[in-house]
Design a protein around this motif. Structure first.
Motif, PDB file in Angstrom:
ATOM      1  N   ALA A 378       0.851  -1.191   0.000  1.00 48.42           N
ATOM      2  CA  ALA A 378       0.000   0.000   0.000  1.00 48.42           C
ATOM      3  C   ALA A 378       0.891   1.248   0.000  1.00 48.42           C
ATOM      4  CB  ALA A 378      -0.862  -0.026   1.264  1.00 48.42           C
ATOM      5  N   HIS A 379       0.376   2.329  -0.399  1.00 50.39           N
ATOM      6  CA  HIS A 379      -0.834   2.735  -1.115  1.00 50.39           C
ATOM      7  C   HIS A 379      -0.427   3.344  -2.446  1.00 50.39           C
ATOM      8  CE1 HIS A 379      -4.108   2.196   1.704  1.00 50.39           C
ATOM      9  NE2 HIS A 379      -3.525   2.902   2.636  1.00 50.39           N
ATOM     10  N   TYR A 380       0.705   2.851  -2.933  1.00 55.19           N
ATOM     11  CA  TYR A 380       1.376   3.420  -4.123  1.00 55.19           C
ATOM     12  C   TYR A 380       2.352   2.350  -4.587  1.00 55.19           C
ATOM     13  CZ  TYR A 380       3.708   4.268   0.236  1.00 55.19           C
ATOM     14  OH  TYR A 380       4.190   4.065   1.503  1.00 55.19           O
ATOM     15  N   VAL A 403      -4.345   6.208  -6.198  1.00 50.46           N
ATOM     16  CA  VAL A 403      -5.678   6.834  -6.213  1.00 50.46           C
ATOM     17  C   VAL A 403      -6.284   6.546  -4.832  1.00 50.46           C
ATOM     18  CG1 VAL A 403      -7.965   6.784  -7.272  1.00 50.46           C
ATOM     19  CG2 VAL A 403      -5.917   6.601  -8.692  1.00 50.46           C
ATOM     20  N   TYR A 404      -6.140   7.506  -3.941  1.00 50.30           N
ATOM     21  CA  TYR A 404      -6.386   7.300  -2.519  1.00 50.30           C
ATOM     22  C   TYR A 404      -7.391   8.334  -2.039  1.00 50.30           C
ATOM     23  CZ  TYR A 404      -5.049   6.844   2.464  1.00 50.30           C
ATOM     24  OH  TYR A 404      -5.040   6.648   3.828  1.00 50.30           O
ATOM     25  N   TRP A 405      -8.438   7.857  -1.316  1.00 49.43           N
ATOM     26  CA  TRP A 405      -9.475   8.718  -0.757  1.00 49.43           C
ATOM     27  C   TRP A 405     -10.062   9.644  -1.849  1.00 49.43           C
ATOM     28  CZ3 TRP A 405      -7.009  10.160   4.699  1.00 49.43           C
ATOM     29  CH2 TRP A 405      -7.031   9.010   5.505  1.00 49.43           C
ATOM     30  N   ALA A 441      -7.467   1.593  -6.646  1.00 52.33           N
ATOM     31  CA  ALA A 441      -7.827   2.699  -5.759  1.00 52.33           C
ATOM     32  C   ALA A 441      -8.038   2.207  -4.338  1.00 52.33           C
ATOM     33  CB  ALA A 441      -9.109   3.341  -6.264  1.00 52.33           C
ATOM     34  N   ASN A 442      -8.042   3.153  -3.407  1.00 54.80           N
ATOM     35  CA  ASN A 442      -8.304   2.831  -2.007  1.00 54.80           C
ATOM     36  C   ASN A 442      -9.351   3.763  -1.419  1.00 54.80           C
ATOM     37  OD1 ASN A 442      -7.450   1.468   0.637  1.00 54.80           O
ATOM     38  ND2 ASN A 442      -7.280   3.640   1.149  1.00 54.80           N
ATOM     39  N   GLU A 443     -10.457   3.179  -0.937  1.00 52.61           N
ATOM     40  CA  GLU A 443     -11.487   3.898  -0.169  1.00 52.61           C
ATOM     41  C   GLU A 443     -11.916   5.198  -0.822  1.00 52.61           C
ATOM     42  OE1 GLU A 443     -10.125   4.432   3.826  1.00 52.61           O
ATOM     43  OE2 GLU A 443     -10.399   2.322   4.313  1.00 52.61           O
ATOM     44  N   THR A 498     -11.981  -5.019   0.447  1.00 52.99           N
ATOM     45  CA  THR A 498     -12.842  -4.305   1.393  1.00 52.99           C
ATOM     46  C   THR A 498     -12.055  -3.936   2.636  1.00 52.99           C
ATOM     47  OG1 THR A 498     -14.678  -5.659   0.690  1.00 52.99           O
ATOM     48  CG2 THR A 498     -14.971  -4.477   2.705  1.00 52.99           C
ATOM     49  N   ASN A 499     -12.182  -2.682   3.061  1.00 50.41           N
ATOM     50  CA  ASN A 499     -11.547  -2.243   4.307  1.00 50.41           C
ATOM     51  C   ASN A 499     -12.623  -2.074   5.368  1.00 50.41           C
ATOM     52  OD1 ASN A 499      -9.338  -2.031   2.634  1.00 50.41           O
ATOM     53  ND2 ASN A 499      -9.174   0.202   2.771  1.00 50.41           N
ATOM     54  N   GLU A 500     -12.374  -2.552   6.574  1.00 48.19           N
ATOM     55  CA  GLU A 500     -13.331  -2.340   7.675  1.00 48.19           C
ATOM     56  C   GLU A 500     -12.572  -2.279   8.989  1.00 48.19           C
ATOM     57  OE1 GLU A 500     -13.941  -4.851  10.073  1.00 48.19           O
ATOM     58  OE2 GLU A 500     -12.992  -6.600   9.161  1.00 48.19           O
ATOM     59  N   TRP A 504     -12.483  -1.030  16.157  1.00 45.84           N
ATOM     60  CA  TRP A 504     -11.559   0.100  16.334  1.00 45.84           C
ATOM     61  C   TRP A 504     -12.258   1.427  16.093  1.00 45.84           C
ATOM     62  CZ3 TRP A 504      -7.524   1.012  19.029  1.00 45.84           C
ATOM     63  CH2 TRP A 504      -6.819   2.212  18.836  1.00 45.84           C
ATOM     64  N   TYR A 505     -12.644   1.704  14.839  1.00 46.05           N
ATOM     65  CA  TYR A 505     -13.359   2.960  14.584  1.00 46.05           C
ATOM     66  C   TYR A 505     -14.837   2.821  14.924  1.00 46.05           C
ATOM     67  CZ  TYR A 505      -9.214   4.666  12.151  1.00 46.05           C
ATOM     68  OH  TYR A 505      -7.934   5.075  11.850  1.00 46.05           O
ATOM     69  N   GLU A 506     -15.287   1.579  15.081  1.00 45.75           N
ATOM     70  CA  GLU A 506     -16.696   1.367  15.452  1.00 45.75           C
ATOM     71  C   GLU A 506     -16.798   0.144  16.363  1.00 45.75           C
ATOM     72  OE1 GLU A 506     -19.044  -0.116  12.141  1.00 45.75           O
ATOM     73  OE2 GLU A 506     -17.235  -0.130  10.918  1.00 45.75           O
ATOM     74  N   ASP A 578       4.334   0.004  12.252  1.00 42.73           N
ATOM     75  CA  ASP A 578       3.913   1.391  12.505  1.00 42.73           C
ATOM     76  C   ASP A 578       4.582   2.308  11.478  1.00 42.73           C
ATOM     77  OD1 ASP A 578       2.703   0.320  14.727  1.00 42.73           O
ATOM     78  OD2 ASP A 578       4.018   1.286  16.194  1.00 42.73           O
ATOM     79  N   PHE A 579       3.861   3.341  11.079  1.00 41.78           N
ATOM     80  CA  PHE A 579       4.430   4.259  10.077  1.00 41.78           C
ATOM     81  C   PHE A 579       4.050   5.688  10.422  1.00 41.78           C
ATOM     82  CE2 PHE A 579       0.405   5.091   7.901  1.00 41.78           C
ATOM     83  CZ  PHE A 579      -0.361   3.997   8.290  1.00 41.78           C
ATOM     84  N   ARG A 580       4.903   6.610  10.004  1.00 48.62           N
ATOM     85  CA  ARG A 580       4.666   8.016  10.291  1.00 48.62           C
ATOM     86  C   ARG A 580       3.428   8.542   9.589  1.00 48.62           C
ATOM     87  NH1 ARG A 580       8.823  11.134  12.614  1.00 48.62           N
ATOM     88  NH2 ARG A 580      10.823  10.123  12.246  1.00 48.62           N
ATOM     89  N   ASN A 583      -1.484  12.657  10.739  1.00 50.31           N
ATOM     90  CA  ASN A 583      -2.865  12.614  11.256  1.00 50.31           C
ATOM     91  C   ASN A 583      -2.945  11.971  12.632  1.00 50.31           C
ATOM     92  OD1 ASN A 583      -3.257  13.293   8.623  1.00 50.31           O
ATOM     93  ND2 ASN A 583      -4.173  11.349   8.008  1.00 50.31           N
ATOM     94  N   ARG A 584      -1.819  11.600  13.198  1.00 49.19           N
ATOM     95  CA  ARG A 584      -1.835  10.771  14.409  1.00 49.19           C
ATOM     96  C   ARG A 584      -1.039  11.419  15.525  1.00 49.19           C
ATOM     97  NH1 ARG A 584      -5.889   7.401  12.735  1.00 49.19           N
ATOM     98  NH2 ARG A 584      -5.552   6.995  10.534  1.00 49.19           N
ATOM     99  N   PRO A 585      -1.559  12.541  16.071  1.00 45.80           N
ATOM    100  CA  PRO A 585      -0.741  13.320  17.006  1.00 45.80           C
ATOM    101  C   PRO A 585      -0.794  12.886  18.479  1.00 45.80           C
ATOM    102  CG  PRO A 585      -2.763  14.502  16.495  1.00 45.80           C
ATOM    103  CD  PRO A 585      -2.820  13.205  15.724  1.00 45.80           C
ATOM    104  N   ARG A 595      -0.253   3.688  14.689  1.00 44.14           N
ATOM    105  CA  ARG A 595       0.226   2.577  15.533  1.00 44.14           C
ATOM    106  C   ARG A 595      -0.505   1.265  15.252  1.00 44.14           C
ATOM    107  NH1 ARG A 595       5.104   3.999  17.116  1.00 44.14           N
ATOM    108  NH2 ARG A 595       5.172   5.982  18.221  1.00 44.14           N
ATOM    109  N   LYS A 596      -1.056   1.122  14.061  1.00 43.52           N
ATOM    110  CA  LYS A 596      -1.784  -0.128  13.780  1.00 43.52           C
ATOM    111  C   LYS A 596      -0.851  -1.251  13.332  1.00 43.52           C
ATOM    112  CE  LYS A 596      -6.088   2.234  12.844  1.00 43.52           C
ATOM    113  NZ  LYS A 596      -5.564   3.606  12.561  1.00 43.52           N
ATOM    114  N   GLY A 597       0.435  -1.023  13.396  1.00 47.63           N
ATOM    115  CA  GLY A 597       1.378  -2.075  13.020  1.00 47.63           C
ATOM    116  C   GLY A 597       1.337  -3.242  13.992  1.00 47.63           C
TER     117      GLY A 597
HETATM  118  C1  GCB Z   1      -7.698   3.161   6.078  1.00 46.04           C
HETATM  119  C2  GCB Z   1      -6.739   3.582   5.037  1.00 46.04           C
HETATM  120  C3  GCB Z   1      -5.317   3.526   5.535  1.00 46.04           C
HETATM  121  C4  GCB Z   1      -5.256   4.134   6.923  1.00 46.04           C
HETATM  122  C5  GCB Z   1      -6.081   3.260   7.836  1.00 46.04           C
HETATM  123  C6  GCB Z   1      -6.154   3.779   9.281  1.00 46.04           C
HETATM  124  O1  GCB Z   1      -8.793   2.800   5.836  1.00 46.04           O
HETATM  125  O2  GCB Z   1      -6.865   2.849   3.858  1.00 46.04           O
HETATM  126  O3  GCB Z   1      -4.504   4.237   4.643  1.00 46.04           O
HETATM  127  O4  GCB Z   1      -3.964   4.273   7.373  1.00 46.04           O
HETATM  128  O5  GCB Z   1      -7.379   3.216   7.371  1.00 46.04           O
HETATM  129  O6  GCB Z   1      -5.250   3.528  10.036  1.00 46.04           O
HETATM  130  O7  GCB Z   1      -7.128   4.436   9.606  1.00 46.04           O
END
Ligand code: GCB
Length: 625
Positions: A378-380, A403-405, A441-443, A498-500, A504-506, A578-580, A583-585, A595-597
């Motif tokens: 991912a994502h390139y 092709v992302y978001w 593409a992604n999402e 499919t991403n879900e 975590w987010y829900e 984990d990757f920089r 958006n993750r402050p 930190r989803k690694g």
């Molecule tokens: C996603 C994205 C991925 C993000 C991940 C996340 O759905 O495809 O690029 O990093 O969620 O951690 O929220």
């Protein structure tokens, strides 16, 4: 004589203010409007297949680098492209009647390959142009053309050799080659590059991404010599079906129709010779006997020799087939379940862009240890070192277009950019047995413009390469406890991704136990993302977010849910390391890392690693193959 040398200050008795006024009134327009010299035209970069298999003169190492946030090295005060920009690599002379306000020799260097953000603390957040300069010695040869090979430059880049513009490029993750034959001379030469990683509304990707916008000459740079007529692109793969036939084509640049092309696989004593047509292409088809097919269990690579006139390449290629049958994915005609993991091109231990063999071997070595037969890169498009390592190590690859978001899906020029990056991705990487899926593409948002855009990309991908499968990572809808996959884009895909993020987010990890799935397409499904964040070394109860236990619990519950989806044919949880990401402050936990690694950026394995590893090794997730 350059434009500076031709000027002499005419009013030596005037006051400083008057001098400045006169200078700006007279000199600047002359310089900025390029009256003395127009920027030299440059030709479009070309795609080279197997560029890393050609002998090359490496330009890696220290490059003089100058930060230029306002891009004043290229644009005048009225924002016109300068004829005398910093690409001239001018050296100030004692009698100059004007100042030269840059000097690459004095500027602190940056390493190439390398993102600039992780090379200097002050550049960590830098987004904008930086100039690079590198000296090299070259001795031109008869009947030889020379290309500047750039592994990747994020995001836009401009190149000059000895002050002559040789090319421009847009797209941060694909390699390209600029012809410099006319620009080099015998002896000392220099190359100047301007690289700008400013995010663009009409870029691909666009303004928002969940990864660090690492800028610079992030992958290796070299010079490649080729004869006048040469092999630029080729496609050699195993034909689908029972008999072992190698098919494809070889394209020659600048050769006469009727020129001969030879392809040979010495270990199989197989050889064919054919000629090119008016389109410069030779169609290849020849039978092979005793072929050992490439697979994750037997990642057999064959030396393949390609010859045409004065040109020759020896590539290392594996041969296998990939196709779908109903909801199955067939590798070499047999159903396969893709035990995968998603990977960013983030360098293990040191952070920044991954770009060495060692980075690739570490990342893919972890994937093997996890029990994977599959990775989602991912994502390139990732670089050649990663794809070569996947070929060698036996890992099937999902290769992805950036092709992302949200992009400007209704903007024709954005489509052209995405299409061009796809052409470069496929053109460069098409002979890697490891790659089985081109992801479009992604999402992306489910709109008419988006669907038309990505359907057109998918058609392009099929036209370029009909031997692989087309996929994309789709968003899902939720109705009560049911996740619905019915994004209209699914029609254009061979395999649904499919991403879900249940748990975590829900909801909570246990929410997965009662989640049902409705897939509107009778096609193979890959759960291309799921997971949750954990800080390595942080422990607590299963319910405590950010702990290793919470993340492990997500994996446990997810695996149960995934086994209840009949058409699931693979998965690539988010993610290996984990990757920089800006958006993750969250201080003390994320500190600007996603930190989803399953492994921290410093190589520490989290508890969820063993949960997934066990499920992969004992094949308790997915259909055994
Ligand atoms: C996603 C994205 C991925 C993000 C991940 C996340 O759905 O495809 O690029 O990093 O969620 O951690 O929220």
């Amino acid at each position: 004589m350059d434009s500076f040398q031709s000027l002499r200050f005419p009013f030596s008795g005037a006051s400083l203010a008057v001098k400045i006024f006169i200078l700006s009134a007279i000199v600047a327009p002359i310089l900025s409007h390029g009256i003395s010299a127009q920027p030299s035209p440059a030709s479009a970069p070309i795609i080279l297949t197997g560029a890393d298999r050609r002998p090359a003169i490496s330009l890696n190492g220290d490059w003089g680098a100058i930060l230029d946030p306002y891009f004043s090295g290229l644009f005048s005060f009225h924002h016109q492209e300068k004829a005398n920009g910093w690409f001239l690599n001018r050296k100030a002379k004692p009698d100059d009647p004007f100042p030269t306000e840059y000097d690459f020799a004095k500027a602190p260097p940056l390493k190439v390959p390398g993102d600039w953000n992780t090379q200097r603390d002050s550049l960590l957040y830098y987004e904008g142009p930086i100039w690079y300069e590198h000296d090299f010695t070259y001795h031109p040869k008869e009947n030889t053309r020379l290309y500047l090979h750039v592994g990747a430059a994020n995001y836009r880049s401009w190149f000059w050799v000895n002050g002559k513009k040789v090319c421009e490029h847009e797209g941060g993750f694909t390699s390209f080659n600029c012809e410099v034959t006319q620009a080099v001379h015998d002896g000392a030469n220099f190359v100047v590059a301007a690289v700008d990683n400013t995010r663009l509304e009409d870029g691909v990707p666009g303004l928002e991404t969940d990864w660090w916008n690492y800028g610079g000459l992030t992958r290796a740079v070299s010079l490649i010599e080729v004869p006048r007529a040469f092999i630029d692109q080729y496609d050699l793969h195993l034909a689908r079906g029972e008999d072992a036939n190698i098919e494809g084509w070889v394209h020659l640049e600048d050769a006469q129709p009727g020129a001969t092309v030879e392809v040979e696989i010495p270990a199989l004593s197989a050889r064919t010779s054919t000629t090119i047509g008016d389109d410069g292409r030779a169609v290849i088809r020849f039978p092979v006997q005793g072929l050992e097919r490439w697979s994750p269990d037997t990642p057999k690579l064959y030396k393949v020799n390609l010859r045409a006139g004065q040109d020759a390449i020896e590539d290392l290629i594996g041969f296998r087939t990939i196709e779908t049958r109903g909801t199955e994915i067939l590798l070499n005609g047999k159903p396969v379940f893709l035990r995968g993991i998603a990977i960013h091109a983030e360098a293990p231990y040191r952070t920044g862009r991954a770009n060495t063999d060692k980075d690739a071997e570490t990342l893919l070595g972890w994937a093997k240890e996890l029990g994977c037969n599959f990775v989602r890169l991912a994502h390139y498009p990732h670089d050649e070192t990663m794809l070569r390592a996947a070929d060698r190590m036996g890992l099937l690859v999902w290769s992805e277009n950036p092709v992302y978001w949200a992009l400007q899906f209704d903007n024709a020029s954005v489509f052209q950019k995405a299409e061009h990056q796809l052409e470069e991705e496929i053109g460069t990487s098409r002979n890697h047995a490891a790659i089985i899926l081109w992801s479009m593409a992604n999402e992306t948002p489910n709109t008419e413009a988006r669907t038309h855009f990505i359907e057109s990309l998918a058609s392009k991908a099929r036209a370029l390469d009909s031997s692989r499968l087309i996929t994309a990572a789709l968003l899902v809808r939720t109705q009560g406890n049911t996740k619905i996959v019915d994004d209209t884009l699914g029609q254009a895909l061979d395999v649904i991704g499919t991403n879900e993020y249940v748990g975590w987010y829900e909801g909570h990890p246990e929410s997965a136990d009662t989640t049902e799935w409705h897939i509107a397409y009778q096609k193979p499904l890959i759960m291309s993302e799921f997971g949750g964040g954990a800080k390595a070394g942080l422990h607590g109860a299963d319910q405590d977010r950010w702990t290793e236990e919470y993340q492990a619990s997500i994996y446990r519950h997810q695996l149960g849910m995934l086994n209840r989806i009949p058409q699931l044919r693979g998965m690539s949880p988010w993610c290996l390391m984990d990757f920089r990401s800006p958006n993750r402050p969250l201080t003390g936990i994320q500190d600007e890392f996603n930190r989803k690694g399953l492994i921290s950026d410093q190589g520490q394995k989290k508890a969820a690693f063993s949960i997934l590893q066990k499920a992969y090794l004992d094949k308790s997730v997915g259909k055994p193959d």
